[in-house]
Design an enzyme around this catalytic site. Structure first.
Site, PDB file in Angstrom:
ATOM      1  N   HIS A 158       0.841  -1.203   0.000  1.00 60.76           N
ATOM      2  CA  HIS A 158       0.000   0.000   0.000  1.00 60.76           C
ATOM      3  C   HIS A 158       0.878   1.256   0.000  1.00 60.76           C
ATOM      4  O   HIS A 158       2.072   1.189   0.266  1.00 60.76           O
ATOM      5  CB  HIS A 158      -0.919   0.029   1.233  1.00 60.76           C
ATOM      6  CG  HIS A 158      -2.070  -0.931   1.138  1.00 60.76           C
ATOM      7  ND1 HIS A 158      -1.974  -2.243   1.530  1.00 60.76           N
ATOM      8  CD2 HIS A 158      -3.334  -0.768   0.668  1.00 60.76           C
ATOM      9  CE1 HIS A 158      -3.131  -2.852   1.319  1.00 60.76           C
ATOM     10  NE2 HIS A 158      -3.975  -1.979   0.791  1.00 60.76           N
ATOM     11  N   LYS A 162      -0.459   4.842   4.597  1.00 57.65           N
ATOM     12  CA  LYS A 162      -1.308   3.870   5.317  1.00 57.65           C
ATOM     13  C   LYS A 162      -0.757   3.647   6.729  1.00 57.65           C
ATOM     14  O   LYS A 162       0.441   3.443   6.904  1.00 57.65           O
ATOM     15  CB  LYS A 162      -1.385   2.540   4.547  1.00 57.65           C
ATOM     16  CG  LYS A 162      -2.350   1.565   5.197  1.00 57.65           C
ATOM     17  CD  LYS A 162      -2.818   0.490   4.233  1.00 57.65           C
ATOM     18  CE  LYS A 162      -3.770  -0.494   4.887  1.00 57.65           C
ATOM     19  NZ  LYS A 162      -5.031   0.134   5.332  1.00 57.65           N
TER      20      LYS A 162
HETATM   21  N1  LIG Z   1     -12.685  -1.158   3.042  1.00 51.05           N
HETATM   22  C1  LIG Z   1     -12.125  -0.652   1.931  1.00 51.05           C
HETATM   23  O1  LIG Z   1     -12.483  -1.023   0.787  1.00 51.05           O
HETATM   24  C2  LIG Z   1     -11.079   0.419   2.080  1.00 51.05           C
HETATM   25  C3  LIG Z   1     -10.521   1.040   0.963  1.00 51.05           C
HETATM   26  C4  LIG Z   1      -9.646   2.099   1.163  1.00 51.05           C
HETATM   27  C5  LIG Z   1      -9.330   2.510   2.452  1.00 51.05           C
HETATM   28  N2  LIG Z   1      -9.872   1.871   3.507  1.00 51.05           N
HETATM   29  C6  LIG Z   1      -9.653   2.304   4.887  1.00 51.05           C
HETATM   30  O2  LIG Z   1     -10.364   3.523   5.080  1.00 51.05           O
HETATM   31  C7  LIG Z   1      -9.704   4.304   6.079  1.00 51.05           C
HETATM   32  C8  LIG Z   1      -9.420   5.703   5.542  1.00 51.05           C
HETATM   33  O3  LIG Z   1      -8.495   5.631   4.471  1.00 51.05           O
HETATM   34  P1  LIG Z   1      -8.023   6.956   3.699  1.00 51.05           P
HETATM   35  O4  LIG Z   1      -6.887   6.535   2.831  1.00 51.05           O
HETATM   36  O5  LIG Z   1      -9.205   7.638   3.102  1.00 51.05           O
HETATM   37  O6  LIG Z   1      -7.455   7.817   4.929  1.00 51.05           O
HETATM   38  P2  LIG Z   1      -7.379   9.400   5.077  1.00 51.05           P
HETATM   39  O7  LIG Z   1      -6.463   9.644   6.232  1.00 51.05           O
HETATM   40  O8  LIG Z   1      -7.068  10.027   3.766  1.00 51.05           O
HETATM   41  O9  LIG Z   1      -8.883   9.822   5.483  1.00 51.05           O
HETATM   42  C9  LIG Z   1      -9.438   9.639   6.749  1.00 51.05           C
HETATM   43  C10 LIG Z   1     -10.267  10.889   7.041  1.00 51.05           C
HETATM   44  O10 LIG Z   1     -11.037  10.691   8.225  1.00 51.05           O
HETATM   45  C11 LIG Z   1     -11.085  11.943   8.886  1.00 51.05           C
HETATM   46  N3  LIG Z   1     -11.494  11.777  10.288  1.00 51.05           N
HETATM   47  C12 LIG Z   1     -10.753  11.365  11.347  1.00 51.05           C
HETATM   48  N4  LIG Z   1     -11.490  11.411  12.480  1.00 51.05           N
HETATM   49  C13 LIG Z   1     -12.728  11.827  12.113  1.00 51.05           C
HETATM   50  C14 LIG Z   1     -13.934  12.083  12.843  1.00 51.05           C
HETATM   51  N5  LIG Z   1     -14.007  11.899  14.169  1.00 51.05           N
HETATM   52  N6  LIG Z   1     -15.003  12.509  12.158  1.00 51.05           N
HETATM   53  C15 LIG Z   1     -14.962  12.702  10.816  1.00 51.05           C
HETATM   54  N7  LIG Z   1     -13.834  12.497  10.077  1.00 51.05           N
HETATM   55  C16 LIG Z   1     -12.734  12.058  10.730  1.00 51.05           C
HETATM   56  C17 LIG Z   1      -9.658  12.485   8.734  1.00 51.05           C
HETATM   57  O11 LIG Z   1      -9.577  13.874   9.019  1.00 51.05           O
HETATM   58  C18 LIG Z   1      -9.395  12.137   7.283  1.00 51.05           C
HETATM   59  O12 LIG Z   1      -9.817  13.181   6.413  1.00 51.05           O
HETATM   60  C19 LIG Z   1      -8.458   3.501   6.474  1.00 51.05           C
HETATM   61  O13 LIG Z   1      -8.746   2.729   7.619  1.00 51.05           O
HETATM   62  C20 LIG Z   1      -8.238   2.583   5.274  1.00 51.05           C
HETATM   63  O14 LIG Z   1      -7.528   1.424   5.579  1.00 51.05           O
HETATM   64  C21 LIG Z   1     -10.730   0.826   3.348  1.00 51.05           C
HETATM   65  O1  LIG Z   2      -5.561   2.653   1.236  1.00 50.16           O
HETATM   66  C1  LIG Z   2      -5.896   1.914   2.178  1.00 50.16           C
HETATM   67  O2  LIG Z   2      -5.663   2.199   3.373  1.00 50.16           O
HETATM   68  C2  LIG Z   2      -6.605   0.650   1.884  1.00 50.16           C
HETATM   69  N1  LIG Z   2      -7.096  -0.010   2.896  1.00 50.16           N
HETATM   70  C3  LIG Z   2      -7.839  -1.218   2.838  1.00 50.16           C
HETATM   71  C4  LIG Z   2      -7.099  -2.310   3.582  1.00 50.16           C
HETATM   72  O3  LIG Z   2      -6.564  -2.056   4.678  1.00 50.16           O
HETATM   73  O4  LIG Z   2      -7.067  -3.441   3.095  1.00 50.16           O
HETATM   74  C5  LIG Z   2      -8.243  -1.600   1.433  1.00 50.16           C
HETATM   75  C6  LIG Z   2      -7.226  -1.253   0.402  1.00 50.16           C
HETATM   76  C7  LIG Z   2      -6.810   0.219   0.489  1.00 50.16           C
END
Ligand SMILES: NC(=O)c1ccc[n+]([C@@H]2O[C@H](COP(=O)([O-])OP(=O)(O)OC[C@H]3O[C@@H](n4cnc5c(N)ncnc54)[C@H](O)[C@@H]3O)[C@@H](O)[C@H]2O)c1
Ligand SMILES: O=C(O)C1=N[C@H](C(=O)O)CCC1
Length: 269
Positions: A158, A162
């Site tokens: 990633h 991350k």
């Molecule tokens: N399940 C999936 O398909 C998938 C895909 C991508 C990312 N993710 C996960 O999603 C999460 C976010 O990833 P990202 O790359 O967008 O991170 P990021 O850091 O770019 O975004 C997270 C956002 O949440 C905000 N935030 C934090 N506390 C908050 C609160 N109390 N209220 C409202 N907003 C708040 C932050 O200010 C930030 O803008 C991670 O845990 C990542 O692993 C999951």
């Molecule tokens: O960008 C991230 O953070 C991602 N988080 C998810 C994970 O933890 O698997 C999904 C892929 C991107």
């Protein structure tokens, strides 16, 4: 338009938050009714369209999670474990669907999410893409077909920002492999090898994490035997796959019975 399900996006300025906002705005099945960020974030009070570098949309970013979630039929949440647990309580009170993409949860967070799911529909998955959820099923099947002569390793890569490892996806894949083998992941998981580790345990499921640059997300499940190796691979090149899956989950969850669901339920896999 007014009768389309209203969606609130938590973490509106984030990498996924912005992708989700674009996805909802482009959809003819849902409408954007709120964009929430953490208190003190510089986007609070700004128009969401302008904050993202586009046209004025007439919707301001807010830190009023309670008031905003009260207007939602679904809340899509890719933030942090602590923020997601707090949102789960508010979303359950509003009887809205909570789609959780956040990863990095500990047992204490998962316990609270489970409690909230007694009152509301929660769809939670470490990866919302169709491809990865298909890979989960393939992993379960291959693991069930092979015995412990084949060593299972999950390797993920990633971007440099991350914060959690192994990724949520890697844990889903490891869990599927363990289920296929009929063992508990917690008993066979090998993580963070460094130094004189000793030989690999027979039947272990190993995890390795690479972090760098702008990698969106790559996962290999390796089944390494003597003289042959099977590699199942998923490569994400666009975060839109996660956002599309999350919106699909938000719509699927409407009018379901309270409970905790995952993307296999949503996709019917
Ligand atoms: N399940 C999936 O398909 C998938 C895909 C991508 C990312 N993710 C996960 O999603 C999460 C976010 O990833 P990202 O790359 O967008 O991170 P990021 O850091 O770019 O975004 C997270 C956002 O949440 C905000 N935030 C934090 N506390 C908050 C609160 N109390 N209220 C409202 N907003 C708040 C932050 O200010 C930030 O803008 C991670 O845990 C990542 O692993 C999951
Ligand atoms: O960008 C991230 O953070 C991602 N988080 C998810 C994970 O933890 O698997 C999904 C892929 C991107």
């Amino acid at each position: 338009m007014a009768d389309l399900p209203g969606i609130v996006i938590m973490g509106a300025s984030g990498r996924m938050g912005q992708m989700l906002i674009h996805t909802v705005l482009q959809s003819d099945k849902a409408r954007l009714v709120g964009c929430v960020e953490r208190s003190g974030h510089p986007w609070i009070g700004r128009d969401i369209g302008e904050a993202m570098g586009g046209p004025h949309l007439g919707l301001a970013v807010t830190d009023d999670a309670i008031g905003t979630i009260a207007q939602a039929r679904a809340v899509i949440d890719f933030t942090t474990p602590e923020a997601t647990v707090a949102t789960a309580t508010l979303t359950a009170q509003a009887r809205a669907v909570h789609v959780i993409g956040t990863t990095g949860f500990g047992p204490e967070h998962l316990h609270k999410i489970k409690a909230a799911a007694r009152h509301a529909v929660i769809v939670r998955a470490g990866n919302m893409s169709l491809g990865v959820n298909l890979l989960v099923q393939l992993t379960r099947k291959v693991a069930a077909a092979l015995d412990a002569d084949f060593d299972i390793e999950v390797v993920e890569a990633h971007h440099r920002h991350k914060v959690d490892a192994p990724s949520g996806t890697a844990l889903m894949l490891g869990q599927a492999a363990a289920e296929g083998r009929g063992v508990a992941l917690s008993e066979v998981s090998e993580r963070g090898r460094d130094g004189i580790t000793g030989e690999r345990g027979r039947g272990a499921i190993g995890f390795s994490a690479i972090r760098g640059g702008d990698i969106v997300g790559e996962h290999d499940v390796i089944f390494a035997g003597m003289g042959e190796r099977i590699v199942l691979r998923h490569v994400a090149t666009d975060r839109a796959i996660f956002a599309r899956g999350a919106l699909r989950a938000a719509l699927w969850g409407q009018d379901r019975k309270p409970g905790e669901y995952d993307m296999l339920d949503v996709l019917g896999l």
